[in-house]
Design a protein around this motif. Structure first.
Motif, short mmCIF file in Angstrom:
data_model
loop_
_atom_site.label_atom_id
_atom_site.label_comp_id
_atom_site.label_asym_id
_atom_site.label_seq_id
_atom_site.Cartn_x
_atom_site.Cartn_y
_atom_site.Cartn_z
N MET A 1 -4.78 10.40 8.32
CA MET A 1 -4.05 10.22 7.07
C MET A 1 -4.93 10.69 5.92
SD MET A 1 -2.57 6.70 5.33
CE MET A 1 -1.50 6.36 6.69
N ALA A 2 -4.34 11.38 4.98
CA ALA A 2 -5.06 11.86 3.80
C ALA A 2 -5.49 10.68 2.94
CB ALA A 2 -4.18 12.80 2.99
N MET A 3 -6.63 10.82 2.28
CA MET A 3 -7.15 9.75 1.43
C MET A 3 -6.16 9.39 0.33
SD MET A 3 -9.45 7.51 0.90
CE MET A 3 -10.71 8.03 2.06
N LYS A 4 -5.48 10.36 -0.22
CA LYS A 4 -4.47 10.09 -1.26
C LYS A 4 -3.41 9.12 -0.73
CE LYS A 4 -0.94 12.38 -4.02
NZ LYS A 4 -0.32 13.65 -4.38
N ASP A 5 -2.99 9.32 0.50
CA ASP A 5 -1.99 8.44 1.10
C ASP A 5 -2.56 7.05 1.37
OD1 ASP A 5 -0.10 10.50 1.07
OD2 ASP A 5 -0.69 11.20 3.06
N THR A 6 -3.80 7.00 1.81
CA THR A 6 -4.46 5.71 2.05
C THR A 6 -4.54 4.91 0.76
OG1 THR A 6 -5.76 6.61 3.88
CG2 THR A 6 -6.60 4.61 2.82
N ILE A 7 -4.96 5.56 -0.33
CA ILE A 7 -5.05 4.90 -1.63
C ILE A 7 -3.66 4.42 -2.07
CG2 ILE A 7 -5.50 5.30 -4.09
CD1 ILE A 7 -7.83 7.15 -3.15
N SER A 8 -2.67 5.28 -1.95
CA SER A 8 -1.30 4.92 -2.35
C SER A 8 -0.80 3.72 -1.56
CB SER A 8 -0.36 6.11 -2.13
OG SER A 8 -0.68 7.16 -3.00
N ASN A 9 -1.01 3.74 -0.25
CA ASN A 9 -0.53 2.65 0.60
C ASN A 9 -1.21 1.33 0.26
OD1 ASN A 9 1.17 4.41 1.94
ND2 ASN A 9 -0.19 4.71 3.67
N LYS A 10 -2.51 1.35 0.05
CA LYS A 10 -3.24 0.12 -0.25
C LYS A 10 -2.83 -0.45 -1.61
CE LYS A 10 -7.22 0.15 2.67
NZ LYS A 10 -8.64 -0.20 2.73
N LEU A 11 -2.65 0.42 -2.61
CA LEU A 11 -2.23 -0.05 -3.93
C LEU A 11 -0.80 -0.56 -3.90
CD1 LEU A 11 -3.91 2.60 -6.25
CD2 LEU A 11 -4.69 0.28 -5.73
N GLN A 12 0.05 0.10 -3.14
CA GLN A 12 1.45 -0.34 -3.01
C GLN A 12 1.49 -1.74 -2.39
OE1 GLN A 12 4.22 1.53 -4.05
NE2 GLN A 12 5.32 -0.36 -3.68
N GLU A 13 0.69 -1.94 -1.35
CA GLU A 13 0.67 -3.23 -0.67
C GLU A 13 0.07 -4.34 -1.54
OE1 GLU A 13 -1.74 -5.01 3.10
OE2 GLU A 13 -0.67 -3.13 3.43
N ALA A 14 -0.98 -4.01 -2.27
CA ALA A 14 -1.69 -5.02 -3.06
C ALA A 14 -0.95 -5.41 -4.34
CB ALA A 14 -3.09 -4.52 -3.41
#
Length: 89
Positions: free
Chosen positions: A1-14
């Motif tokens: 997974m691209a880092m941009k997607d990882t950041i997006s997913n974590k911020l969306q969840e948090a």
């Protein structure tokens, strides 16, 4: 997974944001400290979430940095943050 997607997913969840934009700006930092081959080192985040209501700018940044602690300790060198509560702007 691209880092941009990882950041997006974590911020969306948090933070369950109303608005979330994550931009990979690594290409703008070629030749600078922290830039690695392949990029994915410098990001800009714009986020609007009710979780930030009543929080100072510093507190908002701390909240985001905490949510992304593993990424910031790893390959992410820089994170520019614009965090707002709904209705601010």
């Amino acid at each position: 997974m691209a880092m941009k997607d990882t950041i997006s997913n974590k911020l969306q969840e948090a933070f369950t944001p109303e608005i979330l934009q994550v931009a990979d700006e690594s290409h703008l930092h070629e030749g600078h400290a922290g830039h690695g081959p392949g990029g994915e080192t410098h990001f800009r985040v714009y986020i609007v979430s009710a979780a930030f209501k009543g929080k100072s700018r510093v507190d908002r940044h701390r909240m985001i940095n905490s949510a992304l602690a593993a990424e910031l300790a790893g390959s992410v060198h820089a994170l520019a943050i614009n965090a707002q509560a709904p209705g601010e702007g």
